[in-house]
Write a protein that holds these residues in place. Structure first.
Motif, PDB file in Angstrom:
ATOM      1  N   VAL A   1      20.677  55.969  28.422  1.00 35.09           N
ATOM      2  CA  VAL A   1      21.211  54.648  28.788  1.00 35.09           C
ATOM      3  C   VAL A   1      20.726  54.309  30.187  1.00 35.09           C
ATOM      4  N   TYR A   2      20.190  53.098  30.343  1.00 36.89           N
ATOM      5  CA  TYR A   2      19.738  52.627  31.654  1.00 36.89           C
ATOM      6  C   TYR A   2      20.545  51.383  32.059  1.00 36.89           C
ATOM      7  N   GLY A   3      20.844  51.300  33.337  1.00 41.39           N
ATOM      8  CA  GLY A   3      21.486  50.083  33.855  1.00 41.39           C
ATOM      9  C   GLY A   3      20.589  49.497  34.926  1.00 41.39           C
ATOM     10  N   ASP A   4      20.116  48.300  34.717  1.00 48.47           N
ATOM     11  CA  ASP A   4      19.180  47.658  35.649  1.00 48.47           C
ATOM     12  C   ASP A   4      18.032  48.608  36.018  1.00 48.47           C
ATOM     13  N   GLY A   5      17.517  49.296  35.031  1.00 51.25           N
ATOM     14  CA  GLY A   5      16.340  50.147  35.224  1.00 51.25           C
ATOM     15  C   GLY A   5      16.671  51.555  35.701  1.00 51.25           C
ATOM     16  N   ARG A   6      17.928  51.797  36.028  1.00 44.99           N
ATOM     17  CA  ARG A   6      18.326  53.110  36.545  1.00 44.99           C
ATOM     18  C   ARG A   6      18.906  53.938  35.400  1.00 44.99           C
ATOM     19  N   LEU A   7      18.461  55.192  35.308  1.00 42.88           N
ATOM     20  CA  LEU A   7      18.980  56.055  34.236  1.00 42.88           C
ATOM     21  C   LEU A   7      20.454  56.373  34.501  1.00 42.88           C
TER      22      LEU A   7
END
Ligand code: GAL
Length: 621
Positions: free
Chosen positions: A564-570
């Motif tokens: 799962v990534y949030g705004d490109g961050r893992l």
């Protein structure tokens, strides 16, 4: 002419619960004294702080905070007095607009006469006084009679300003036209005569005992709600409700505009534009060679649905199109009734202002005005939306695309309010609930009401401008009324996805069966195949993402890995899972995340046939 006064006309007795609104108008740009804003309010027209307005209005008002037209309060002239110009119309003379209308300062019966106001910018109005006093009317109209819907044209041949109006007894049985002339646009007007312009035998219905009292056979067909229209060739027309309001007639005027063209020949000098539909409050405009006629239904002072019709020639066939208004309140013309259509200043491209009256039946002097901008579309389509507040700059906003708004749910204990960022060049915003239009706002927020407890409701917002250009839909925000504001991703359209095989499936797998993870069945969820990436726009609104993850046992050996990534961050890296790995529940904080990316890799085995499921995937608030 003398027409006998008999029983009361029904329209006057129609009691209406018109909503009180008021409108204020402010000082002339060139004379920026005593400036007040045009400002209507109450009920569904909520006032919004200037800082909340759509970008366009904000830009326009920054330089001069008085230049807007606002629906909801009383409109005032530059001296601060309430504008009394109801059922009116506007004549442009050079760079000045003259607004004529009924003066109801003394209440029912229109005791004062016809007012005139002038303006150079449509925002700031100067009172030119009573240009046709009630006392100058013939006796029968003086005391209890009414003089309504005055309209003025300039006749280039005679150099005179010619006013037509609807004159009636207090019980609406006289039902005739009045004509007055003046040498100047601000009067004084000299009353010429009262008459019924057309005498036409419309058949059996004329003998109806209720209609007989109007003496149409002897005195001509009734003349009530009316307007004037001057065509590009200098010919002018009166458009009015005749046959006790059953039909709309249109007649050419004579050369000096003081009568209808004679002899009256149906199909040649006049026509029945809308037969037997009981329409009134006519207002006409022309665009791109076509004529547009707006009318209301006949419910007295009470508002009803507007309708418009189109014709290629003004005395030709009129095709009824339907209600031009759109959005909440459109079935009641946003509580108003058409009065006049004014071409937008400096525009020759189908941009108009729909001028309407917001009648207050219990105190006519408290009636005020609804002016709304619209632009006629390529195919003659008209969409009038209910802006809370707008300025003339709205007609200049002409981009071919608009950015999508980003919506969030504002924190509030008792209210559900959704808010979004202002979109450049947007004139307003349409709010959709579960895919259906729910409302319109020209501010950047919307209060959601009437939700059924326990139901899931998804809202999204689309920015639009006056040309009908709309943005893509915003992200969805979910409101589960009475409970936490969570959304199941199954209920939300993903923004984009790619996957190694097949298509994304919602609440079932590619073989049509339910989502199953290692033998466990889930009712809701998203079915995909490695390698996959699914994007959702969370709009920074949610605190947590939760899901059951895993594979089914159909091809048990294939490996996958969930991320799962949030705004490109893992945000989450799962371990390898096969069809034998039990479903695993994950809880991932996503506060402030806009783009949620759900990824399933093939676990390094290169197999794109491996199914993978995000079961009960949920963003919680
Ligand atoms: C309306 C009409 C108004 C006024 C009113 C009186 O139907 O549009 O102009 O005549 O009735 O009841």
């Amino acid at each position: 002419m003398k027409i006998n006064d008999t029983k009361s006309k029904t329209v006057i007795s129609k009691n209406v619960n018109a909503v009180i609104i008021l409108m204020i108008i402010s000082a002339l740009l060139v004379r920026p004294v005593k400036a007040q804003n045009i400002s209507l309010q109450e009920s569904n027209h909520e006032l919004f702080a200037l800082s909340n307005l759509a970008g366009l209005v904000r830009a326009e008002t920054k330089d001069n905070p008085t230049n807007w037209i606002e629906l909801g309060k009383s409109w005032r002239d530059i001296d601060g007095n309430v504008i009394e110009a109801h059922g009116g119309g506007i004549l442009q003379v050079g760079d000045t607009y003259f607004w004529y209308g009924e003066n109801h300062r003394l209440g029912f019966g229109n005791q004062t006469g016809i007012s005139c106001y002038s303006s150079k910018d449509l925002y700031h109005w100067e009172n030119e006084g009573i240009v046709l006093p009630k006392v100058s009317m013939p006796d029968m109209f003086r005391d209890s009679g009414v003089v309504e819907r005055p309209k003025v044209l300039f006749n280039a041949g005679t150099g005179k300003y010619v006013m037509w109006m609807h004159l009636d007894a207090g019980n609406y049985t006289y039902a005739c036209a009045g004509v007055a002339v003046a040498d100047n646009p601000n009067g004084k007007f000299r009353f010429l005569r009262a008459f019924r312009p057309i005498t036409f035998d419309y058949g059996e219905r004329m003998n109806n005992p209720r209609l007989k009292r109007f003496a149409e056979k002897e005195k001509g067909n009734t003349y009530r709600d009316m307007t004037l229209f001057q065509d590009d060739d200098g010919k002018a027309y009166t458009i009015y409700s005749a046959e006790d309001n059953a039909s709309i007639y249109i007649s050419l005027l004579n050369q000096d505009y003081t009568d209808v063209a004679k002899p009256s020949i149906i199909g040649k000098t006049w026509t029945i534009a809308i037969p037997n539909r009981f329409r009134e409050a006519p207002a006409v405009c022309k665009s791109n060679g076509k004529y547009y006629l707006f009318t209301s239904a006949t419910t007295g002072w009470a508002s009803n649905a507007a309708s418009y019709a189109i014709a290629d020639s003004i005395l030709g066939h009129w095709e009824i199109i339907g209600n031009p208004c759109s959005g909440a309140g459109s079935e009641f013309t946003f509580q108003s009734q058409s009065a006049f259509i004014l071409p937008a200043p400096g525009k020759n491209d189908g941009s108009f202002i729909f001028m309407a009256d917001w009648w207050n039946s219990s105190a006519l002097n408290k009636s005020t005005y609804i002016w709304l901008p619209f632009k006629i579309g390529r195919y003659g389509e008209v969409v009038i939306e209910n802006y809370d507040k707008w300025s003339l700059g709205i007609f200049d906003a002409n981009p071919s695309s608009l950015a999508a708004p980003v919506v969030r749910l504002a924190d509030s204990k008792d209210k559900h309010i959704i808010k979004w960022n202002p979109v450049a060049s947007a004139a307003g915003y349409r709010i959709f609930k579960n895919g259906k239009l729910n409302g319109f706002s020209c501010s950047t927020e919307y209060e959601v009401s009437g939700l059924v407890p326990g139901t899931n409701n998804l809202f999204s917002v689309v920015a639009c401008n006056i040309n009908g250009v709309t943005s893509h839909a915003s992200n969805l925000v979910g409101i589960r009324n009475g409970e936490a504001h969570n959304i199941l991703l199954s209920d939300v359209a993903e923004e984009n996805y790619t996957q190694g095989w097949g298509v994304l499936t919602i609440d079932h797998t590619d073989n049509g069966g339910p989502i199953v993870i290692a033998g466990r069945i889930f009712k809701r969820g998203i079915g995909t195949h490695a390698n996959s990436e699914i994007l959702y726009n969370l709009g920074g609104l949610y605190k947590q993402f939760t899901s059951w993850i895993g594979r089914n046992t159909e091809m048990p050996d294939g490996k996958v890995q969930f991320r799962v990534y949030g705004d490109g961050r893992l945000l989450y890296l799962g371990s390898m899972m096969t069809g034998r790995t039990p479903a695993q529940y994950i809880e991932i904080p996503v506060s402030g995340v806009f783009e949620l990316k759900l990824v399933v890799t093939d676990g390094g085995d290169g197999d794109a046939y491996d199914d993978a499921s995000w079961a009960e995937a949920c963003a919680s608030y």
